[in-house]
Each structure stands twice: as C-alpha cells, then as structure tokens.
Write a protein that holds these residues in place. Sequence first.
Motif, PDB file in Angstrom:
ATOM      1  N   VAL A 407      11.337 -24.542  -2.465  1.00  9.75           N
ATOM      2  CA  VAL A 407      11.547 -23.172  -1.974  1.00  9.75           C
ATOM      3  C   VAL A 407      11.285 -23.102  -0.458  1.00  9.75           C
ATOM      4  N   LEU A 408      10.613 -24.119   0.083  1.00  9.58           N
ATOM      5  CA  LEU A 408      10.454 -24.179   1.533  1.00  9.58           C
ATOM      6  C   LEU A 408      11.797 -24.436   2.224  1.00  9.58           C
ATOM      7  N   ALA A 409      12.753 -24.984   1.468  1.00 14.79           N
ATOM      8  CA  ALA A 409      14.002 -25.404   2.115  1.00 14.79           C
ATOM      9  C   ALA A 409      15.237 -24.599   1.701  1.00 14.79           C
ATOM     10  N   PHE A 410      15.481 -24.479   0.362  1.00  9.23           N
ATOM     11  CA  PHE A 410      16.819 -24.033  -0.028  1.00  9.23           C
ATOM     12  C   PHE A 410      17.219 -22.633   0.449  1.00  9.23           C
ATOM     13  N   PRO A 411      16.289 -21.634   0.517  1.00  8.42           N
ATOM     14  CA  PRO A 411      16.773 -20.329   0.986  1.00  8.42           C
ATOM     15  C   PRO A 411      17.295 -20.407   2.426  1.00  8.42           C
ATOM     16  N   GLY A 412      16.527 -21.055   3.286  1.00  7.84           N
ATOM     17  CA  GLY A 412      16.936 -21.169   4.688  1.00  7.84           C
ATOM     18  C   GLY A 412      18.191 -22.008   4.843  1.00  7.84           C
ATOM     19  N   VAL A 413      18.293 -23.079   4.054  1.00  7.00           N
ATOM     20  CA  VAL A 413      19.483 -23.931   4.149  1.00  7.00           C
ATOM     21  C   VAL A 413      20.735 -23.115   3.851  1.00  7.00           C
ATOM     22  N   PHE A 414      20.702 -22.362   2.745  1.00  6.10           N
ATOM     23  CA  PHE A 414      21.901 -21.588   2.390  1.00  6.10           C
ATOM     24  C   PHE A 414      22.141 -20.429   3.357  1.00  6.10           C
ATOM     25  N   ARG A 415      21.053 -19.822   3.858  1.00  3.17           N
ATOM     26  CA  ARG A 415      21.248 -18.762   4.859  1.00  3.17           C
ATOM     27  C   ARG A 415      22.028 -19.330   6.053  1.00  3.17           C
ATOM     28  N   GLY A 416      21.608 -20.510   6.497  1.00  4.41           N
ATOM     29  CA  GLY A 416      22.280 -21.146   7.628  1.00  4.41           C
ATOM     30  C   GLY A 416      23.727 -21.507   7.298  1.00  4.41           C
TER      31      GLY A 416
END
Length: 482
Positions: A407-416
């Motif tokens: 959860v540290l990664a996937f939300p930001g990855v998809f936002r980007g």
Amino acid sequence: MDASLVRRKGAIDVATVPSVSYSITVRLEVPAGGKAVSQLTHAVESAGGVVTALDVTNAGHEKLRIDVTCAARDTDHAQQIVDQLEAVEGVVIHKVSDRTFLMHLGGKIEMQSKVPLRNRDELSMAYTPGVARVSMAIARNPEDARRLTIKRNSVAVVTDGSAVLGLGNIGPAAALPVMEGKAALFKRFAGIDAWPICLDTQDVDEIVSIVRAIAPGFGGINLEDISAPRCFEVEARLRDLLDIPVFHDDQHGTAICVLAALTNALRVVEKRIEDVRITMAGAGAAGTAVLRLLLAAGARNVIVCDYLGAVHLGRDDLDDSLRWIAEHTNAEGYSGDLRGAVKGADVFVGVSAPGILTGDDIATMASNAVVFALANPEPEVSPDDAREHAAVVATGRSDYPNQINNVLAFPGVFRGLLDAQATEVTEQMLLAAAGALAAVVTPEELGPNYIVPSVFHPDVSTAVAAAVRESAGGRARGFTEA
Ligand SMILES: NC(=O)c1ccc[n+]([C@@H]2O[C@H](COP(=O)([O-])OP(=O)(O)OC[C@H]3O[C@@H](n4cnc5c(N)ncnc54)[C@H](O)[C@@H]3O)[C@@H](O)[C@H]2O)c1
Ligand SMILES: O=C(O)C[C@H](O)C(=O)O
C-alpha cells in the motif's frame, strides 16, 4: 462462516497479543447499583483481553445495558473473554458482535453519482437524449473517453482468487472482501475509483480474453492475487495486447517497497547496493519481481533460494522464470540450502514461507546485516530473534517497526500512471517510484527503526505519483479538468 476457513484462519494466526482485527462488542445487562460494572474490565483483562470501550447504552433503575468492546488474540480467545464476562455475577450476555464482520456487512464500497438528477432537465443531460451526443463524440474520437468518462480515474482490480493473501486458492467470491479492501485503499490514498473484478476462471487464456474485453472502461489494470507462474504469463500477454498500463501488484508493488526499504537500510548501515551480497528466499510472484528490480538498481551479487534450495543453472527443474533467475544470479553456482546461502550475506530478503530461519542463522550473516522477513502473516524468522543479530529488521507486520506493505506503492503508482495517461509500465517507473518512496524518509528521520514511512504519511502517494508521472513523461495532473 465456513468452518474450514475458521480453522485455516486459526492455523495462520500468529498473534500473541490482542489485536483490533479480532475485536468484539459484547452487549450485556448488569444489575444497576451492583458491583458487576466494575468487575467487567477486570473480567476481560483476567482473560487476557484489552477493553477498548465501555458504553452504557441504556440505564434503568434495575438494570444497565452495556456494550463492552475489547480486543482478543483470535476467535477462540474472544470466546474465552465472553465466558469470563458471563461468569461475573448478575451479568446476562445478549449479543456478541465481531467488529471486523460488522464492518463487512453489505460490503465496504459503493458507487455514487457525481451529477445531480433532480429534474427532467438534468435527467435529459446526464442520460438520454443528451448523453447520446457525448457518446457520438467518443465514437468519432475515442481519445475523448478519458476526458468525458470515468475511464481516466478508473482501475480494474482483477483476481482469479488463486493466491489470496496467505489463504491460498480460495476462489473468486472469497477473494471479494480483499479486492473491495484494495479498492477502498485506492480511493483513500490516491482518489482512484477502483472496481473489484473477481473471475470464475483460472485459465490463462480466459483471463486474458476477459480482461482484454473489459479494458476499454478503465485507465489501468491492477492484477491481484493470481498465483505464480500463471501471473507472469497473464501480465505479459495483457501488456502486449492493451494500450493501458497493466501492473501485477504482488510483483511490482512489493518490488518497489523492497527496493525503497533496502535503499534506506543500506544508508543506515553505510553499504552500497553494488557491493552487498544479497540472499533471497522466494522465487515466486514477489521474489522474481523483487530480484529483477534489485538487479536493475545495481545489485550484483544475489543468490535466490526457493523451497528446493539455491536456484542455479545445474538444476533440472528450471521453468522459464527460474532459468532467468539462474542466468542472472549466483555466478559461483552455489547449490546448497538457504541456511548456507545466508552465511556471510549482508542482506536477507524473504518473500517465501514462515519460520524457515532462526536467530542463529542470522548470527552467521555479515556484520551490520539487513533482514527483511516479509512472509505474511508469519515472517521467515522471528523479528525479535533477528534483531539480536542484525542492524536493520523489517517485516510485513503492522505490530513491528519497518512494516513493508504494497500500500506504500500501488496507490501512488496508479495515480501517476493515470495522470500521465500512460499506456505501459516500465522498469524506469518502478525505479523512480522506489526512489521517491525512499526519499519520503528524511536524513534526520532515517534510522534502524524507520526505513520506510508510515502508510499514513501524507507525502507517500503524492511523492510516488509525481515520480511515476515524470518518468512516464506525463502531462501535469491538471488534465483532469474537462
Ligand atoms: N510484506 C509484503 O509486502 C509482501 C508482499 C508480497 C508477498 N509477501 C509474502 O511473501 C510470501 C510469498 O508471496 P508470493 O506471492 O511470491 O508467493 P509464491 O507462492 O508465488 O512464492 C513463494 C516462493 O517461496 C518459496 N518457498 C517456499 N518455501 C520455502 C522455503 N522453505 N525456503 C525457501 N523458499 C521457499 C517457493 O518455492 C516460492 O518460490 C507470502 O508469504 C506473502 O505473504 C509479502
Ligand atoms: O497485498 C498485500 O498487502 C499483502 C501482500 O502482498 C502479501 O501477499 O502478503
């Protein structure tokens, strides 16, 4: 609930202290004016539970109705607490609610309209006949779908239910609460509308064909909890077929988090990724992706072990994925077991199985060792034992410092990805995401017990998103204006 699942959950539960995930609310009645009220907390504590709330919900002359909320270690322990409460003189138990199940009643997410539908005017714009002009505009120019529909902010969370958390192949319906949770995290941490899609097939051709067919409505595909090695083929084929990014979170989300954490752990112990000897346990979905990203980040000396021991070119069971690993690691052809591979290593990364190493094994590592024991819910080595011998220890657990979770990664990855209108996911983006995640921890904050930020740190998803967007050469976030 299915009894076998209860047993299975019990079997994997390793909680030794009461946890809020096993929280119950006991509705009971006690005689007013008696000693029972003061005995309730004592009863819970004497059973080893922790009272988190005590609400008097109804007060009469003779009786009080009280909701006692408390944390237990597991379902059996919760029952022991209830028994202890019932043993208090004058107490009558009315109802016991499992708060985690209460939270799931009717599901965790819902769809909401963004437009008002108060009168015929609004109806005729939002729906027919007005909507027809918008549809025709998209038919003429399909690119307009991102501007005029939910596509630009929507992600499909696709699973076949074959490798759900630590629960294994529990099927699509049982996977749904996990996928709903994932969708809720997408919204909470990145404002993304994610939709759980649980498929009643585990056939690779069928999965690929279904995801391809539903793709037009989405800006990205997040594959979830699909078992290895099928997950590699599903992802590779969908990436070839689709013009939107496809990201298997169990692979790449984990890899981003591990690289970010390792970057900071190596800063703490003042070693360089190019110089360290890394031993990994796990050559599955997570292990393979972690390895690839560590190599891309400059790691040169890695040995990967799976349940048969070190992966090396002399093994006769190598499938395509294991062969790739053998060709890119273990230059000296070490053919022993994990224990031997850990000796003298600077770094251990486990994404494999519970309790396969001991503190004594960690003691054989190089000085200032880094240990990431990430198997969930029970790590490869007890973090308490590992800490006796290693300089930095991380796990997947929330009850120890340095929790590494996707959860540290996937939300930001998809936002980007969505903001950049990206059509693919590249290794460069994963490296950029890891770098940005690591950099959220400032030099002043960095230490053996703080190598990754909290998931609630306000900068995590925006920092990761900005790095991914920039790496994708993306447009600025403002594109979401109509
Ligand atoms: N903390 C996190 O963020 C995080 C992220 C992803 C995965 N994980 C955990 O990592 C583990 C693996 O996940 P996965 O999706 O890659 O599973 P997987 O089934 O695809 O792979 C498991 C791998 O572990 C290996 N293995 C099993 N027993 C072993 C042993 N005794 N010694 C060495 N290797 C052994 C298997 O051979 C296989 O290569 C799970 O426990 C999962 O919960 C944690
Ligand atoms: O996805 C998660 O948060 C859990 C992790 O991937 C795991 O498999 O344990």
